[in-house]
Design a protein around this motif. Sequence first.
Motif: not given
Length: 501
Positions: A440-445
């Motif tokens: 699982i990866h969160a993409v964002g700042p």
Amino acid sequence: MESKFSTDVLIVGAGATGLTLAIELARRGVAFRLIERLDGPFRGSRGKGIQPRSQEVFEDLGILDRVVAAGGLYPPPREYRDDGGYEESQIQEPHDPTPGEPYRLPLLVPQFLTEAAMRERLAELGGSPELGRELKSFEQDREGVSARIAGPTGEETVRARYLVGADGGRSLVRHALAIGFPGKTLGARAVVADVVLEGLSRDAWHRFNKESMVKHLSLCPLAGTDLFQLQAPIPPEGDVDLSAEGLTAMVAGRTGRGDIVIRSVSWASAYTMNARLADRYRDGRVLLAGDAAHVHPPTGGQGLNTSVQDAYNLGWKLAAVLAGAPETLLATYEEERRPIAAETLGLTTRLLDAAKRGVMRRGREVQQLDLGYPESSLAMEKPKRSGGIHAGDRAPDAPVRGAAGMPTRLFKLFQGPHWTLLGYGLDRLSAVEPRPGLHIHAVGPRGDIVEDGGHLRAAYGVSLGDWVLVRPDGYIGAIVSSDHAPALEAYLASVGLPSRG
């Protein structure tokens, strides 16, 4: 209690299809046996074209760099005229890589070198083909398959949970199951041979009499070797002299040149072109893959690529079912791959018809980057998307950065036997609980992955809060908005990744 099974999967045929499946099972820890009736590896160059989509598959399998090192790009076709002059062209328009499509040109790699790279990778994973072992017969029941195998030391019976026939167009497995193989013979017979010759340079694919299916001849230098591949149509009946002397005489007769001399022949075959598709890919615990399920004319370089991608699709599904996923997951193998083979049969037959008229131009349709499974029962969208990329489509690549600053690519995040879940614009991962087999990866700042140039958002057409689930074979399984995030749990359970909660 000792298991009554000697292995989980028995793979019959150690060509490119069987080797791909073995690699897929080996890197998932699945017990298998890979048997091959021949006493040694296949020695021919036959399936020499590696299309861009297969290059992506090979990157995931960990063999792309060694395959590229073994081969090279196609040389330009050089069409000779009757007066001895020639014209050069490109078999395909040159295309530069893009962020979403890192490989845009076909590779020329003799099949024996591609399969050697596969065997090397399989050895790294602890496996190897068993040569000189031939399937004689098999029986199946609700729990597994009992197969009788003849080998150098006699016969043995192997008990496996599943059997996969990757044993070519004359598949014993398909015949034993009495699965129909309808299609047609295409009225074309040809010679293909790997030869050492003198009299031609290695900087071009030499082609003579392109508009004559009686006198046509091509001689293509095989990258990574000192060989040329000779291809020539031949009459539908009669013997052909495949010796060095016989092929030299053929070359002289078709080119009018006495300076092209074939010194040796390392492999040669005379074959009749067919277009056939198995009525079904599965019978109980026995499945078909590669040429055992479909045979194509060689035009467009689709056969080996389609076969490798069969095994790439089947491997993760077999492993998941063996690990406890619902048995219905295996039904999606035929659901997804048989329509692809049918489409490919149509394409290669059209290209053959064009080749008979002297037209050899290739377009994007042979690259296999646009193939996907949008109608698959494994494709989920919530809400339904009106445009852009869809569930079932190939998952594009994109440059990204890790939160620590190092550049990477989506394909590197996808690489391996796992599923990948991307949460776009999210800083915490609350929609789905972590579990084995899912990254699982969160993409964002505030995520662990940061956009680099906006390529990810452009490629996937995602909005803040969207989730994209990418399958182990690099296709999009699901695209859901944050409002529908709970649907991901049911989806993951259906493919063998239930929550541990």
